[in-house]
Design a protein around this motif. Sequence first.
Motif, mmCIF file in Angstrom:
data_model
loop_
_atom_site.group_PDB
_atom_site.id
_atom_site.type_symbol
_atom_site.label_atom_id
_atom_site.label_comp_id
_atom_site.label_asym_id
_atom_site.label_seq_id
_atom_site.Cartn_x
_atom_site.Cartn_y
_atom_site.Cartn_z
ATOM 1 N N LEU A 1 0.915 -1.274 -0.135
ATOM 2 C CA LEU A 1 -0.083 -0.044 -0.132
ATOM 3 C C LEU A 1 0.842 1.298 0.012
ATOM 4 O O LEU A 1 0.614 2.137 -0.845
ATOM 5 N N ALA A 2 1.739 1.265 0.835
ATOM 6 C CA ALA A 2 2.760 2.401 0.734
ATOM 7 C C ALA A 2 3.443 2.511 -0.500
ATOM 8 O O ALA A 2 3.854 3.935 -0.739
ATOM 9 N N ASP A 3 4.085 1.496 -1.157
ATOM 10 C CA ASP A 3 4.629 1.812 -2.349
ATOM 11 C C ASP A 3 3.741 2.243 -3.453
ATOM 12 O O ASP A 3 4.292 2.863 -4.134
ATOM 13 N N GLU A 4 2.523 1.620 -3.362
ATOM 14 C CA GLU A 4 1.626 2.161 -4.439
ATOM 15 C C GLU A 4 1.294 3.660 -4.268
ATOM 16 O O GLU A 4 1.464 4.486 -5.289
ATOM 17 N N GLN A 5 1.048 4.228 -2.877
ATOM 18 C CA GLN A 5 1.106 5.760 -2.738
ATOM 19 C C GLN A 5 2.147 6.349 -3.397
ATOM 20 O O GLN A 5 2.150 7.466 -3.986
ATOM 21 N N ALA A 6 3.317 5.750 -2.886
ATOM 22 C CA ALA A 6 4.603 6.487 -3.185
ATOM 23 C C ALA A 6 4.840 6.845 -4.703
ATOM 24 O O ALA A 6 5.159 7.588 -5.359
ATOM 25 N N GLU A 7 4.670 5.734 -5.396
ATOM 26 C CA GLU A 7 4.868 5.200 -7.065
ATOM 27 C C GLU A 7 3.538 6.493 -7.458
ATOM 28 O O GLU A 7 3.910 7.294 -8.641
ATOM 29 N N ALA A 8 2.321 6.529 -7.085
ATOM 30 C CA ALA A 8 1.402 7.283 -7.682
ATOM 31 C C ALA A 8 2.008 8.799 -7.498
ATOM 32 O O ALA A 8 1.697 9.782 -8.374
ATOM 33 N N SER A 9 2.558 8.951 -6.508
ATOM 34 C CA SER A 9 3.090 10.469 -6.147
ATOM 35 C C SER A 9 4.219 10.779 -7.065
ATOM 36 O O SER A 9 4.329 11.820 -7.555
ATOM 37 N N VAL A 10 5.127 9.847 -7.467
ATOM 38 C CA VAL A 10 6.082 10.114 -8.303
ATOM 39 C C VAL A 10 5.564 10.542 -9.813
ATOM 40 O O VAL A 10 5.859 11.305 -10.476
ATOM 41 N N TYR A 11 4.643 9.645 -10.029
ATOM 42 C CA TYR A 11 3.958 10.027 -11.518
ATOM 43 C C TYR A 11 3.147 11.422 -11.442
ATOM 44 O O TYR A 11 3.373 12.009 -12.565
ATOM 45 N N ARG A 12 2.647 11.692 -10.325
ATOM 46 C CA ARG A 12 1.993 12.928 -10.421
ATOM 47 C C ARG A 12 2.932 14.048 -10.485
ATOM 48 O O ARG A 12 2.845 14.984 -11.030
ATOM 49 N N ASP A 13 3.891 13.823 -9.598
ATOM 50 C CA ASP A 13 4.990 14.869 -9.596
ATOM 51 C C ASP A 13 5.701 14.969 -10.948
ATOM 52 O O ASP A 13 5.936 16.234 -11.603
ATOM 53 N N LEU A 14 5.846 13.922 -11.730
ATOM 54 C CA LEU A 14 6.416 14.119 -13.010
ATOM 55 C C LEU A 14 5.390 14.476 -13.937
ATOM 56 O O LEU A 14 6.058 15.339 -15.106
ATOM 57 N N ALA A 15 4.394 14.193 -13.948
ATOM 58 C CA ALA A 15 3.254 14.778 -14.654
ATOM 59 C C ALA A 15 3.323 16.336 -14.666
ATOM 60 O O ALA A 15 3.019 17.270 -15.554
ATOM 61 N N GLY A 16 3.587 17.104 -13.176
ATOM 62 C CA GLY A 16 3.551 18.560 -12.904
ATOM 63 C C GLY A 16 4.711 19.135 -13.707
ATOM 64 O O GLY A 16 4.452 20.395 -13.832
ATOM 65 N N ARG A 17 5.548 18.357 -14.288
ATOM 66 C CA ARG A 17 6.695 19.052 -14.895
ATOM 67 C C ARG A 17 6.571 18.859 -16.461
ATOM 68 O O ARG A 17 7.505 19.196 -17.198
#
Length: 360
Positions: free
Chosen positions: A19-35
């Motif tokens: 669960l923690a890994d999925e939350q962290a991975e989703a955050s990575v993709y959102r951060d990348l999308a923001g750039r």
Amino acid sequence: MSTGRAAREAEIRRWRRYLADEQAEASVYRDLAGRRSGEERDILLALAEAEGRHEAHWRDLLGDDVGAPRKGALRTRMLGFLARRFGSVFVLALAQRAESGSPYGADADATDAMAADERIHEEVVRGLAARGRQRLSGSFRAAVFGVNDGLVSNLALVLGVGAAGMPAATILFTGVAGLLAGALSMAAGEFVSVRSQRELLEASSPSPSNTSDLGHLDLGANELTLVYRARGMSPEKAEIHAREVLRTITIATGPVDMDAPASEPVDEHETVGTAVGAALSSFCFFASGAVLPLLPYLFGLSGATAMIGAAVLVGLALLATGAIVGLLSGGPPLRRALRQLGIGLGAAAVTYALGLIVGG
């Protein structure tokens, strides 16, 4: 504690980690999308949404045992840190490797759809990383390999001359001469190479001035088919396409597009970069690599101490450049780093041995 209870607690810990890994991975993709913007941003947000579905799966299994929020794996948290600050192809390359290491395929608690998602995510991220690698071609390629050449060649030169028993001042002068000679040679070679490749592409591109001749072609002979056959179309397809082009002349005025490609158009700038940019990158990065073996001598060291210091500095730099090349190529960074180190120090060892023979 009973065996059943211990197994249940281990299961809960594993689900919480997922669960923690999925939350962290989703955050990575959102951060990348923001750039990013456009299609790449949409793709990254879709990946984040998929990770959210996986997160929901583990939440459902945990139920009341979901517990307090946990941090994801260190590697995933590091990806998030890099994504928020850089958002570069290196982050995508690392994310690609992270997706390839998903444990869901061997975990009975993960659905087949989730395991398939992770495998597909690896390919999606690979595609995005490939776009970034293409954008980094040309000048960046010259820079990475330029610094590596500078490291290896000047370390080999310095160790060879040093092993022969030359004074520190002579070694330093020889190293500076090697730096300038190598940097100028790399810059000149890269300029000629990229310039020649660009001229070759330009020579292969259709001439716009020839479109004015379309209206005067013999419709019976239809030599326009030869143009498309020369570009790679089969005789049948060339005949059909040529007739379509000529037919437009009778129903439209103005220039007719004769440049319908038999393959995808080539963006010359992204393919080969600019000659001046590649040359400058080669010069600067070769020089920056070649100066490292000289640093111990510039700080007044001599003899074995200076040679060991030079070898250590270059070794660390070779590990770094090898890891970068590994990331850009999608390979294992550690293995590429160790390979780069072995090749570089091996070449330096050969010249060192020759210096000992000559000096002896």
